[in-house]
Design a protein around this motif. Structure first.
Motif, PDB file in Angstrom:
ATOM      1  N   VAL A   1     -22.039 -62.494 -94.062  1.00 12.21           N
ATOM      2  CA  VAL A   1     -21.497 -63.665 -94.751  1.00 12.21           C
ATOM      3  C   VAL A   1     -21.791 -64.930 -93.944  1.00 12.21           C
ATOM      4  O   VAL A   1     -22.109 -65.987 -94.510  1.00 12.21           O
ATOM      5  N   SER A   2     -21.704 -64.835 -92.626  1.00  9.46           N
ATOM      6  CA  SER A   2     -22.028 -65.983 -91.765  1.00  9.46           C
ATOM      7  C   SER A   2     -23.487 -66.376 -91.903  1.00  9.46           C
ATOM      8  O   SER A   2     -23.814 -67.570 -91.975  1.00  9.46           O
ATOM      9  N   LEU A   3     -24.384 -65.368 -91.959  1.00 15.25           N
ATOM     10  CA  LEU A   3     -25.805 -65.648 -92.149  1.00 15.25           C
ATOM     11  C   LEU A   3     -26.052 -66.315 -93.496  1.00 15.25           C
ATOM     12  O   LEU A   3     -26.868 -67.224 -93.615  1.00 15.25           O
ATOM     13  N   MET A   4     -25.334 -65.857 -94.509  1.00 17.97           N
ATOM     14  CA  MET A   4     -25.469 -66.454 -95.832  1.00 17.97           C
ATOM     15  C   MET A   4     -25.048 -67.918 -95.804  1.00 17.97           C
ATOM     16  O   MET A   4     -25.749 -68.796 -96.328  1.00 17.97           O
ATOM     17  N   LEU A   5     -23.900 -68.200 -95.180  1.00 17.29           N
ATOM     18  CA  LEU A   5     -23.415 -69.576 -95.120  1.00 17.29           C
ATOM     19  C   LEU A   5     -24.363 -70.455 -94.316  1.00 17.29           C
ATOM     20  O   LEU A   5     -24.627 -71.607 -94.691  1.00 17.29           O
ATOM     21  N   PHE A   6     -24.901 -69.922 -93.211  1.00 17.10           N
ATOM     22  CA  PHE A   6     -25.865 -70.675 -92.417  1.00 17.10           C
ATOM     23  C   PHE A   6     -27.062 -71.087 -93.262  1.00 17.10           C
ATOM     24  O   PHE A   6     -27.497 -72.239 -93.231  1.00 17.10           O
ATOM     25  N   SER A   7     -27.608 -70.148 -94.012  1.00 21.50           N
ATOM     26  CA  SER A   7     -28.802 -70.439 -94.801  1.00 21.50           C
ATOM     27  C   SER A   7     -28.502 -71.439 -95.913  1.00 21.50           C
ATOM     28  O   SER A   7     -29.373 -72.200 -96.318  1.00 21.50           O
ATOM     29  N   MET A   8     -27.270 -71.444 -96.399  1.00 20.81           N
ATOM     30  CA  MET A   8     -26.886 -72.411 -97.423  1.00 20.81           C
ATOM     31  C   MET A   8     -26.776 -73.819 -96.835  1.00 20.81           C
ATOM     32  O   MET A   8     -27.056 -74.808 -97.507  1.00 20.81           O
ATOM     33  N   PHE A   9     -26.351 -73.896 -95.584  1.00 19.63           N
ATOM     34  CA  PHE A   9     -26.261 -75.191 -94.905  1.00 19.63           C
ATOM     35  C   PHE A   9     -27.638 -75.708 -94.478  1.00 19.63           C
ATOM     36  O   PHE A   9     -27.925 -76.896 -94.581  1.00 19.63           O
TER      37      PHE A   9
END
Length: 444
Positions: free
Chosen positions: A12-20
């Motif tokens: 989930v953290s990787l997903m949020l990073f890529s969205m940012f």
């Protein structure tokens, strides 16, 4: 399932990073690094505080409040309808998504086309059809976003950046040069202002709904646990952002001897040519395309979930279709035209978003007084809109008056007004609180 495993939190953290992490996040750190030179560490400290700290606080604010709409509703019900709508339109199909699509073409395809073909509108049209076709396909299944981002797109993006960093250690680019401009006099503050320009605090408010829904899709229903995992994801994404910003800042600082550049994209181009020769342009194009693609997918999903929940009769999948087509159409206006419109609009709404984040985190300290929210948002909002009008339509005719505000020249003239709004609003709330309690007892 009532809890998430460490692996699931990481994904989930990787997903949020890529969205940012979009193209803007690629451009600003190298430019900061080259301008800061020997002061790059101090400048990066300021940059990370605003470019990483504010987005993490934004995710925490949404987690604490419950949703963006609940947070905005503390100001006024009408504000809760208007402001989130403006945010979603601005950072979605109106500005940010088309801008990312257009920038992906400018950096990922245009450099490899003959001059006349790169300038041909038909080339941009063909590219955006393919680009937003991929955005549409990824966005149709938001439940699969963790796997697609966490296991595919984000690791690929991070691997490419790591490759560049390792190559720069093996083949040094150059030495750090003397800092220039504000980076010589006040490097920390200059870096802070650069981080402020990434606009990721707005994205944090928008992405909150996606992260919350992703956590719930894993079987977590308890609202406190959802909030906690959202904060964990924000911290994890923040650590990744910090690492990448330090790498890009280092590359920019070492590139001073490669020649002057007008922006971070040119600096990265010079760096890639120095490290990898002609193949560097290909690698850079892939990185920009991946970053823009990830951000567009995240924004389309966020906006589609928001509009589907607020406007009845139109499904999520229909909104994905509408927003993908609309964004593709606006992207074909070209990057220059989109930037001309986006800068003043985002500059007007960003301070209000920062104030809302601060108030959400200080909600208990300020005893939740509505007067604090109303007065603070009103003062900051009126000033921000007036400043946008001044710079966009009045050729800075009001600047002499605005210059009397502390920190106006540094771009944060709204800060003092925000502090005044908090103090005065708190005093008004404290005065009215006993009166309201007395009226309640009398009515009983």
């Amino acid at each position: 399932m009532n809890t998430l495993s460490r692996k699931e939190i990481m994904l989930v953290s990787l997903m949020l990073f890529s969205m940012f992490f979009g193209a803007g996040n690629l451009i600003f750190p190298p430019f900061l690094g080259q301008a800061a030179g020997e002061n790059v560490i101090l400048s990066l400290i300021g940059f990370i505080v605003s470019a990483v700290g504010l987005p993490i606080l934004g995710v925490a604010a949404i987690a604490k409040a419950g949703s963006f709409e609940i947070l905005a509703g503390r100001v006024h019900p009408l504000f809760a309808l208007i402001f989130p709508f403006i945010i979603y339109v601005s950072i979605g199909p109106g500005l940010a998504i088309p801008r990312a699509g257009s920038l992906a073409f400018e950096m990922g395809i245009a450099p490899f086309l003959p001059g006349n073909l790169a300038a041909n509108p038909f080339s941009l049209l063909l590219y955006t059809i393919v680009f937003f076709g991929l955005v549409f396909w990824f966005s149709m299944s938001p439940s699969k976003l963790v796997n697609r981002f966490g296991k595919l797109l984000t690791p690929l993006l991070l691997s490419l950046i790591a490759l560049i960093f390792v190559k720069s250690l093996i083949t040094p680019i150059g030495s750090f040069e003397a800092p220039s401009g504000n980076y010589a006099a006040s490097p920390v503050f200059a870096g802070f202002l650069d981080g402020y320009l990434t606009m990721d605090a707005l994205a944090a408010l928008v992405f909150g709904i996606v992260i919350a829904n992703t956590v719930r899709s894993k079987g977590v229903e308890d609202s406190k646990k959802v909030s906690l995992y959202m904060i964990y994801a924000g911290i994890g994404a923040g650590l990744l952002l910090t690492t990448i910003y330090c790498i890009l800042g280092f590359l920019g600082a070492a590139s001073g001897g490669l020649g002057e550049a007008e922006n971070g994209a040119q600096i990265l181009t010079n760096v890639m040519n120095s490290l990898f020769g002609q193949s560097g342009a290909v690698l850079l194009g892939v990185i920009f395309t991946l970053a823009c693609l990830c951000v567009c997918i995240g924004l389309v999903i966020s906006c589609s979930q928001y509009f589907a929940s607020t406007i009845s009769g139109i499904s999520y999948k229909m909104w994905v279709t509408i927003l993908s087509l609309l964004s593709m159409g606006i992207a074909n206006l070209g990057l220059t035209q989109i930037l001309q419109v986006s800068v003043p609009i985002l500059g007007a709404i960003y301070p209000v978003a920062i104030v809302l984040i601060a108030l959400a985190l200080l909600h208990n300290v300020l005893k939740g007084y509505s007067s604090v929210y109303v007065l603070t948002v009103a003062l900051v909002g009126i000033f921000s809109v007036a400043d946008m009008i001044n710079q966009t339509f009045l050729s800075n005719a009001w600047s002499e008056v605005f210059m009397k505000l502390p920190l106006y020249e540094q771009g944060v003239g709204w800060l003092v007004l925000g502090i005044i709004g908090i103090i005065v609003g708190y005093l008004i709330g404290k005065i009215n609180s006993p009166r309201n309690e007395r009226n309640t007892r009398e009515a009983a």
